[in-house]
Design a protein around this motif. Structure first.
Motif, PDB file in Angstrom:
ATOM      1  N   LEU A  72      -1.799  50.007  11.192  1.00 47.29           N
ATOM      2  CA  LEU A  72      -2.678  50.089  10.021  1.00 47.29           C
ATOM      3  C   LEU A  72      -2.591  51.461   9.341  1.00 47.29           C
ATOM      4  N   PRO A  73      -2.651  52.575  10.092  1.00 44.63           N
ATOM      5  CA  PRO A  73      -2.476  53.889   9.452  1.00 44.63           C
ATOM      6  C   PRO A  73      -1.136  54.021   8.735  1.00 44.63           C
ATOM      7  N   PHE A  74      -0.088  53.433   9.291  1.00 43.10           N
ATOM      8  CA  PHE A  74       1.225  53.520   8.655  1.00 43.10           C
ATOM      9  C   PHE A  74       1.240  52.741   7.334  1.00 43.10           C
ATOM     10  N   SER A  75       0.547  51.606   7.292  1.00 45.69           N
ATOM     11  CA  SER A  75       0.474  50.833   6.051  1.00 45.69           C
ATOM     12  C   SER A  75      -0.329  51.592   4.987  1.00 45.69           C
ATOM     13  N   ILE A  76      -1.368  52.326   5.429  1.00 47.27           N
ATOM     14  CA  ILE A  76      -2.143  53.161   4.497  1.00 47.27           C
ATOM     15  C   ILE A  76      -1.279  54.293   3.966  1.00 47.27           C
ATOM     16  N   PHE A  77      -0.494  54.913   4.850  1.00 49.05           N
ATOM     17  CA  PHE A  77       0.427  55.979   4.449  1.00 49.05           C
ATOM     18  C   PHE A  77       1.425  55.477   3.409  1.00 49.05           C
ATOM     19  N   ALA A  78       1.942  54.264   3.604  1.00 50.22           N
ATOM     20  CA  ALA A  78       2.906  53.695   2.656  1.00 50.22           C
ATOM     21  C   ALA A  78       2.264  53.501   1.288  1.00 50.22           C
ATOM     22  N   ALA A  79       1.009  53.045   1.272  1.00 50.30           N
ATOM     23  CA  ALA A  79       0.309  52.856  -0.005  1.00 50.30           C
ATOM     24  C   ALA A  79       0.046  54.198  -0.693  1.00 50.30           C
ATOM     25  N   ILE A  80      -0.310  55.219   0.101  1.00 50.66           N
ATOM     26  CA  ILE A  80      -0.541  56.550  -0.465  1.00 50.66           C
ATOM     27  C   ILE A  80       0.732  57.080  -1.115  1.00 50.66           C
ATOM     28  N   LEU A  81       1.890  56.767  -0.533  1.00 52.65           N
ATOM     29  CA  LEU A  81       3.168  57.186  -1.111  1.00 52.65           C
ATOM     30  C   LEU A  81       3.336  56.661  -2.538  1.00 52.65           C
ATOM     31  N   ILE A  82       2.934  55.411  -2.767  1.00 49.80           N
ATOM     32  CA  ILE A  82       3.046  54.833  -4.112  1.00 49.80           C
ATOM     33  C   ILE A  82       2.209  55.625  -5.101  1.00 49.80           C
ATOM     34  N   VAL A  83       0.967  55.961  -4.707  1.00 49.63           N
ATOM     35  CA  VAL A  83       0.075  56.710  -5.586  1.00 49.63           C
ATOM     36  C   VAL A  83       0.646  58.089  -5.891  1.00 49.63           C
ATOM     37  N   ASN A 121       6.216  44.673   2.576  1.00 54.37           N
ATOM     38  CA  ASN A 121       6.096  44.533   1.127  1.00 54.37           C
ATOM     39  C   ASN A 121       6.317  45.861   0.408  1.00 54.37           C
ATOM     40  N   ILE A 122       5.684  46.927   0.896  1.00 51.49           N
ATOM     41  CA  ILE A 122       5.784  48.215   0.213  1.00 51.49           C
ATOM     42  C   ILE A 122       7.129  48.873   0.457  1.00 51.49           C
ATOM     43  N   LEU A 123       7.480  49.074   1.715  1.00 55.33           N
ATOM     44  CA  LEU A 123       8.656  49.883   2.032  1.00 55.33           C
ATOM     45  C   LEU A 123       9.971  49.130   1.800  1.00 55.33           C
ATOM     46  N   ALA A 124      10.046  47.878   2.227  1.00 58.02           N
ATOM     47  CA  ALA A 124      11.306  47.141   2.086  1.00 58.02           C
ATOM     48  C   ALA A 124      11.465  46.548   0.694  1.00 58.02           C
ATOM     49  N   ILE A 125      10.427  45.843   0.209  1.00 57.12           N
ATOM     50  CA  ILE A 125      10.556  45.157  -1.082  1.00 57.12           C
ATOM     51  C   ILE A 125      10.653  46.150  -2.237  1.00 57.12           C
ATOM     52  N   LEU A 126       9.710  47.091  -2.316  1.00 57.76           N
ATOM     53  CA  LEU A 126       9.787  48.082  -3.394  1.00 57.76           C
ATOM     54  C   LEU A 126      10.998  48.989  -3.205  1.00 57.76           C
ATOM     55  N   GLY A 127      11.378  49.223  -1.940  1.00 58.97           N
ATOM     56  CA  GLY A 127      12.574  50.025  -1.684  1.00 58.97           C
ATOM     57  C   GLY A 127      13.823  49.363  -2.251  1.00 58.97           C
ATOM     58  N   VAL A 128      13.986  48.067  -1.978  1.00 54.98           N
ATOM     59  CA  VAL A 128      15.144  47.324  -2.496  1.00 54.98           C
ATOM     60  C   VAL A 128      15.096  47.252  -4.018  1.00 54.98           C
ATOM     61  N   ALA A 129      13.904  46.952  -4.568  1.00 54.30           N
ATOM     62  CA  ALA A 129      13.763  46.843  -6.026  1.00 54.30           C
ATOM     63  C   ALA A 129      14.108  48.170  -6.711  1.00 54.30           C
ATOM     64  N   ILE A 148      -1.445  52.318 -10.203  1.00 55.33           N
ATOM     65  CA  ILE A 148      -2.019  53.381  -9.367  1.00 55.33           C
ATOM     66  C   ILE A 148      -3.455  53.038  -8.977  1.00 55.33           C
ATOM     67  N   ILE A 149      -4.240  52.550  -9.953  1.00 56.16           N
ATOM     68  CA  ILE A 149      -5.637  52.179  -9.678  1.00 56.16           C
ATOM     69  C   ILE A 149      -5.698  51.064  -8.635  1.00 56.16           C
ATOM     70  N   ASP A 150      -4.855  50.046  -8.808  1.00 57.80           N
ATOM     71  CA  ASP A 150      -4.852  48.918  -7.858  1.00 57.80           C
ATOM     72  C   ASP A 150      -4.405  49.364  -6.468  1.00 57.80           C
ATOM     73  N   THR A 151      -3.462  50.306  -6.406  1.00 62.27           N
ATOM     74  CA  THR A 151      -3.013  50.805  -5.100  1.00 62.27           C
ATOM     75  C   THR A 151      -4.115  51.616  -4.429  1.00 62.27           C
ATOM     76  N   ILE A 152      -4.894  52.355  -5.209  1.00 63.62           N
ATOM     77  CA  ILE A 152      -6.046  53.086  -4.657  1.00 63.62           C
ATOM     78  C   ILE A 152      -7.061  52.095  -4.088  1.00 63.62           C
ATOM     79  N   VAL A 153      -7.272  50.966  -4.793  1.00 61.27           N
ATOM     80  CA  VAL A 153      -8.155  49.914  -4.276  1.00 61.27           C
ATOM     81  C   VAL A 153      -7.618  49.398  -2.944  1.00 61.27           C
ATOM     82  N   LEU A 154      -6.297  49.203  -2.872  1.00 59.32           N
ATOM     83  CA  LEU A 154      -5.672  48.759  -1.619  1.00 59.32           C
ATOM     84  C   LEU A 154      -5.939  49.761  -0.497  1.00 59.32           C
TER      85      LEU A 154
END
Length: 320
Positions: free
Chosen positions: A107-118, A254-262, A275-281
């Motif tokens: 779970l912390p790693f998934s939060i870290f991945a979302a913070i990277l997007i922001v 979803n974040i690291l592999a999918i957005l990484g490939v895209a 950014i706002i939606d990712t902060i909500v996440l």
């Protein structure tokens, strides 16, 4: 009449995505069992990634077509849906026990991945190819660390008995049939992704709705149906670790592999709304983490709260 046909193609796309993911997971799981890959590894990798193939198909197709906002909003919207609705509904069916490793690492790693997007959205305003490569390296590290963690941990007699029972519950398909399932699933997912992206774009234009809103609602919920079905079935069968692991593993994928490939295919623009939606996440992720940390489980009342929070979020994005 044209709009009717567009909606029909959208529904066909979702069916292809869901059934394609089904076949892929069944075929891959069967192959993994034949080569004696541990059950936990299958759940956090093959099942999580298999149920996220619809998001991968939609986001990559969107990126190639130049609809980057749909690619990002699909990933963020799917993650919010996975976290609040998939886990929330699963918790309503059965109290979800949460492993310590999920609370302290996954779970912390998934939060870290979302913070990277922001952070990258605020600094660069996009995910360029270098960012995409970094995301893919981080995903590879996550898979390695999870597999390593699983392999080095000693199994108790009870765990061995549970794994044996799990092996008996999973039907082993002949290798040729498994390969047909895998290839057929990939083909169905590919065409399903094309139908969903094209139809969503036409509906958005006809209704005057932004691609971001379509991605956060129709596309995100539709592509997350495999996770919802898998986790609810797992919860009802008392396979509680699989229910939580599937949702959290899918979010990281979803974040690291999918957005990484895209991003490697073509730079992905990150809008202010993204950014706002990712902060909500991130906020929702912290809430779920606190629920899990408190009692190392998700209960029915907490599941109801999570679903209500998602409903409030839906109202917000439809009104903005």
């Amino acid at each position: 009449m044209q709009m009717f046909l567009t909606v029909i193609l959208l529904l066909i796309g979702f069916v292809l995505l869901i059934k394609g993911a089904d076949f892929f997971v069944d075929g891959s799981s069967s192959v993994a069992r034949q080569f004696h890959i541990p059950g936990l590894v299958i759940g956090m990798t093959i099942v999580a990634m298999g149920t996220s193939l619809p998001e991968l198909s939609v986001s990559v197709t969107s990126s190639i077509a130049g609809h980057n906002q749909l690619a990002v909003s699909n990933v963020v919207g799917s993650n919010i849906f996975n976290l609040m609705v998939v886990l929330g509904c699963s918790a309503i069916f059965s109290v979800l026990a949460v492993q310590k490793s999920v609370i302290t690492a996954d779970l912390p790693f998934s939060i870290f991945a979302a913070i990277l997007i922001v952070v990258l959205g605020l600094v660069l305003g996009k995910l360029n190819r270098v960012c995409g490569i970094i995301f893919l390296i981080l995903f590879a590290y996550f898979i390695w660390s999870m597999v390593h963690r699983t392999m080095v941990s000693r199994k108790t007699a009870a765990e061995n008995a549970e794994e044996k029972q799990e092996d008996e519950d999973i039907k082993i398909l002949p290798l040729w049939q498994s390969l047909i399932y895998i290839i057929g699933g990939i083909i169905a997912i590919k065409f399903g992704g094309d139908f969903v992206v094209d139809s969503s774009e036409k509906i958005a234009r006809a209704m005057g709705v932004s691609e971001t809103l379509i991605g956060l609602t129709i596309v995100a919920c539709g592509t997350s149906l495999p996770e919802l079905a898998t986790s609810i079935v797992a919860a009802r069968k008392n396979e509680l670790d699989m229910a939580v692991g599937n949702a959290v593993g899918s979010n990281i994928f979803n974040i690291l592999a999918i957005l990484g490939v895209a991003a490697v295919i073509t730079p992905v623009t990150i809008s202010t709304e993204n950014i706002i939606d990712t902060i909500v996440l991130i906020v929702f992720s912290f809430v779920v983490w606190l629920f899990c940390f408190k009692d190392k489980k998700l209960t029915k009342p907490e599941g109801i709260v999570m679903i209500l929070m998602y409903v409030v979020y839906l109202v917000y994005i439809c009104m903005r």
